[in-house]
Write a protein that holds these residues in place. Structure first.
Motif, PDB file in Angstrom:
ATOM      1  N   ILE A  70      -5.386  31.720  -2.731  1.00  0.00           N
ATOM      2  CA  ILE A  70      -4.524  32.705  -2.215  1.00  0.00           C
ATOM      3  C   ILE A  70      -3.386  32.099  -1.511  1.00  0.00           C
ATOM      4  O   ILE A  70      -2.290  32.909  -1.548  1.00  0.00           O
ATOM      5  N   ASP A  71      -3.132  30.904  -0.961  1.00  0.00           N
ATOM      6  CA  ASP A  71      -2.097  30.319  -0.680  1.00  0.00           C
ATOM      7  C   ASP A  71      -1.057  30.181  -1.676  1.00  0.00           C
ATOM      8  O   ASP A  71       0.338  30.227  -1.583  1.00  0.00           O
ATOM      9  N   SER A  72      -1.553  29.840  -2.923  1.00  0.00           N
ATOM     10  CA  SER A  72      -0.587  29.721  -4.053  1.00  0.00           C
ATOM     11  C   SER A  72      -0.062  30.932  -4.649  1.00  0.00           C
ATOM     12  O   SER A  72       0.983  31.374  -4.880  1.00  0.00           O
ATOM     13  N   ALA A  73      -0.995  32.041  -4.372  1.00  0.00           N
ATOM     14  CA  ALA A  73      -0.384  33.401  -4.638  1.00  0.00           C
ATOM     15  C   ALA A  73       0.852  33.855  -3.622  1.00  0.00           C
ATOM     16  O   ALA A  73       1.740  34.851  -4.120  1.00  0.00           O
ATOM     17  N   SER A  74       0.596  33.368  -2.386  1.00  0.00           N
ATOM     18  CA  SER A  74       1.485  33.873  -1.442  1.00  0.00           C
ATOM     19  C   SER A  74       2.788  32.834  -1.283  1.00  0.00           C
ATOM     20  O   SER A  74       3.506  33.164  -0.510  1.00  0.00           O
ATOM     21  N   LEU A  75       2.624  31.716  -2.070  1.00  0.00           N
ATOM     22  CA  LEU A  75       3.789  30.658  -1.989  1.00  0.00           C
ATOM     23  C   LEU A  75       3.622  29.824  -0.590  1.00  0.00           C
ATOM     24  O   LEU A  75       4.412  28.750  -0.652  1.00  0.00           O
ATOM     25  N   MET A  76       2.507  30.164   0.212  1.00  0.00           N
ATOM     26  CA  MET A  76       2.311  29.366   1.375  1.00  0.00           C
ATOM     27  C   MET A  76       2.012  27.846   0.921  1.00  0.00           C
ATOM     28  O   MET A  76       2.501  26.661   1.451  1.00  0.00           O
ATOM     29  N   ASN A  77       1.292  27.778  -0.187  1.00  0.00           N
ATOM     30  CA  ASN A  77       0.784  26.413  -0.553  1.00  0.00           C
ATOM     31  C   ASN A  77       1.884  25.591  -1.047  1.00  0.00           C
ATOM     32  O   ASN A  77       2.067  24.247  -0.725  1.00  0.00           O
ATOM     33  N   LYS A  78       2.784  26.265  -1.756  1.00  0.00           N
ATOM     34  CA  LYS A  78       4.232  25.199  -1.807  1.00  0.00           C
ATOM     35  C   LYS A  78       4.919  25.091  -0.597  1.00  0.00           C
ATOM     36  O   LYS A  78       5.479  23.948  -0.236  1.00  0.00           O
ATOM     37  N   GLY A  79       4.749  26.034   0.388  1.00  0.00           N
ATOM     38  CA  GLY A  79       5.440  25.739   1.719  1.00  0.00           C
ATOM     39  C   GLY A  79       4.877  24.447   2.551  1.00  0.00           C
ATOM     40  O   GLY A  79       5.493  23.511   3.023  1.00  0.00           O
ATOM     41  N   LEU A  80       3.488  24.406   2.528  1.00  0.00           N
ATOM     42  CA  LEU A  80       2.760  23.469   2.927  1.00  0.00           C
ATOM     43  C   LEU A  80       3.137  22.092   2.284  1.00  0.00           C
ATOM     44  O   LEU A  80       3.284  20.852   2.747  1.00  0.00           O
ATOM     45  N   GLU A  81       3.260  22.262   0.994  1.00  0.00           N
ATOM     46  CA  GLU A  81       3.297  21.063   0.093  1.00  0.00           C
ATOM     47  C   GLU A  81       4.992  20.376   0.485  1.00  0.00           C
ATOM     48  O   GLU A  81       5.209  19.218   0.474  1.00  0.00           O
ATOM     49  N   VAL A  82       5.754  21.270   0.728  1.00  0.00           N
ATOM     50  CA  VAL A  82       7.123  20.984   1.446  1.00  0.00           C
ATOM     51  C   VAL A  82       7.043  19.891   2.434  1.00  0.00           C
ATOM     52  O   VAL A  82       7.650  18.839   2.652  1.00  0.00           O
ATOM     53  N   ILE A  83       6.384  20.472   3.312  1.00  0.00           N
ATOM     54  CA  ILE A  83       6.105  19.540   4.612  1.00  0.00           C
ATOM     55  C   ILE A  83       5.350  18.280   4.563  1.00  0.00           C
ATOM     56  O   ILE A  83       5.588  17.547   5.122  1.00  0.00           O
ATOM     57  N   GLU A  84       4.210  18.479   3.692  1.00  0.00           N
ATOM     58  CA  GLU A  84       3.564  17.408   3.369  1.00  0.00           C
ATOM     59  C   GLU A  84       4.441  16.248   2.653  1.00  0.00           C
ATOM     60  O   GLU A  84       4.449  15.234   2.990  1.00  0.00           O
TER      61      GLU A  84
END
Length: 385
Positions: free
Chosen positions: A208-222
């Motif tokens: 779901i995070d990938s579908a919303s692009l939140m996963n990429k946002g979390l990965e930027v912070i990581e």
């Protein structure tokens, strides 16, 4: 031989890690397995891999797990305190943190405190408390090896380059199942649609995070914390084929990229075996099968979560913790059909605006921020439903 503790062994990363370990019995042994609720699978894994200890997070399953494993001389414990304590065992060489979400923070900190190297699949640990985690790792001389495919790619590109300053990194995103879709289309998408990722086989939350692009946002912070970067040194591009996993640009303008078929077992294995590469029978990428590899800018107006993550990272302090807590509540609500897809971003934006800002949070501040954000988010759910 490395003795491995897997926190979250019954999830997607955990089960694939066990496949890697099974393929290389000369290199790895399982010392600890943990799970929250999936007692049946935990029992099967323990009988197959014979760890020294297992921990079931949900204490109501303790009796069943104990009855199944005690005859095999496998120690069984239950509850969060046991989970936090078991990572300190002297017999553990590396801890693979494959738990989902905020729950992975405390056991990861305890493992670092006890000097254990970390194979990090739980990106939320660095999103929530990156300063705290990386400071403690430096203090204890602990290495944090990334398991996320994008961060593993960056790590691999930096091999032999650690003395050369990074100009920027480029994280690739598949775009998920809704790449190119409009806001009007997204108004009524279902969880079934959102869970159909075009390239990767992952757990429900990260999909779901990938579908919303939140996963990429979390990965930027990581990435900011893993590689010591500023926000303006991290770029995101959409790469639908998921072959180029990420890239590093150096000060001379040269770019290095890591390529391969989308298979999480490769970054899992690299994190566990580093600095060695172990032979695998994974399928190989063949350029002849790919007529083109394409790249495009992410649509942050339609997919607001990436922009919200950048905002949280730029503001710093406890804002990434707010972002993560709000997102965990939002994703769970969407999976339970309580809010719509686009409402997830509305909920997260409200929490970022309303939860009190703390510039230099302590561990206790992170706990309070997480609790306050979840309370705020759950109140908002009724409005957004």
């Amino acid at each position: 031989m490395k003795k491995v503790a897997i926190l979250g062994s019954t999830g997607s990363i955990g089960t694939q890690a066990l496949e890697v370990i099974s393929a290389h019995p000369e290199a790895f042994a399982v010392e600890v397995l943990t799970a929250q609720n999936n007692a049946d699978l935990l029992i099967k894994q323990a009988l197959a891999f014979k760890p020294n200890v297992v921990v079931i997070g949900n204490e109501s399953y303790y009796d069943a797990v104990f009855a199944a494993l005690d005859p095999h001389n496998i120690k069984v414990y239950a509850g969060s305190n046991a989970l936090n304590a078991v990572v300190e065992m002297d017999t553990i060489d590396v801890v693979l943190t494959a738990m989902v979400g905020y729950a992975g923070l405390k056991p990861t900190l305890r493992a670092i405190q006890s000097g254990k190297n970390i194979a990090l699949a739980n990106k939320e640990t660095l999103v929530v408390a990156g300063q705290l985690v990386t400071d403690l790792a430096r203090q204890k001389g602990v290495n944090i090896y990334p398991v996320d495919s994008e961060h593993s790619a960056i790590f691999q590109c930096l091999a032999g380059e650690f003395h050369n300053p990074i100009e920027k990194i480029i994280l690739t995103a598949s775009g998920g199942p809704f790449r190119g879709k409009t806001e009007s289309f997204l108004q009524n998408v279902t969880k079934e649609q959102a869970l159909k990722h075009p390239n990767w086989d992952m757990g429900a939350k990260i999909t779901i995070d990938s579908a919303s692009l939140m996963n990429k946002g979390l990965e930027v912070i990581e990435a900011k914390w893993l590689f010591g970067l500023n926000y303006n040194q991290i770029e995101v591009v959409v790469h639908p084929q998921s072959i180029v996993h990420s890239l590093v640009q150096f000060e001379d303008g040269s770019i290095k990229a890591q390529l391969g078929l989308p298979d999480m077992k490769l970054p899992i294995q690299y994190a566990l075996s580093y600095p060695n590469r172990l032979k695998t029978n994974f399928p190989r990428f063949d350029f002849a099968n790919y007529g083109q590899l394409t790249f495009e800018q992410p649509d942050t107006k339609t997919f607001r979560n990436l922009a919200l993550a950048n905002e949280a990272m730029t503001r710093g302090g406890n804002m990434p913790c707010v972002l993560n807590a709000a997102n965990e509540v939002a994703v769970q609500a969407f999976l339970e059909d309580k809010i719509k897809f686009l409402a997830m971003s509305d909920l997260i934006a409200d929490c970022l605006a309303k939860v009190a800002y703390i510039a230099e949070p302590s561990f206790d501040d992170y706990i309070q921020t997480d609790q306050a954000t979840r309370l705020r988010a759950k109140e908002l759910m009724n409005v957004l439903a």
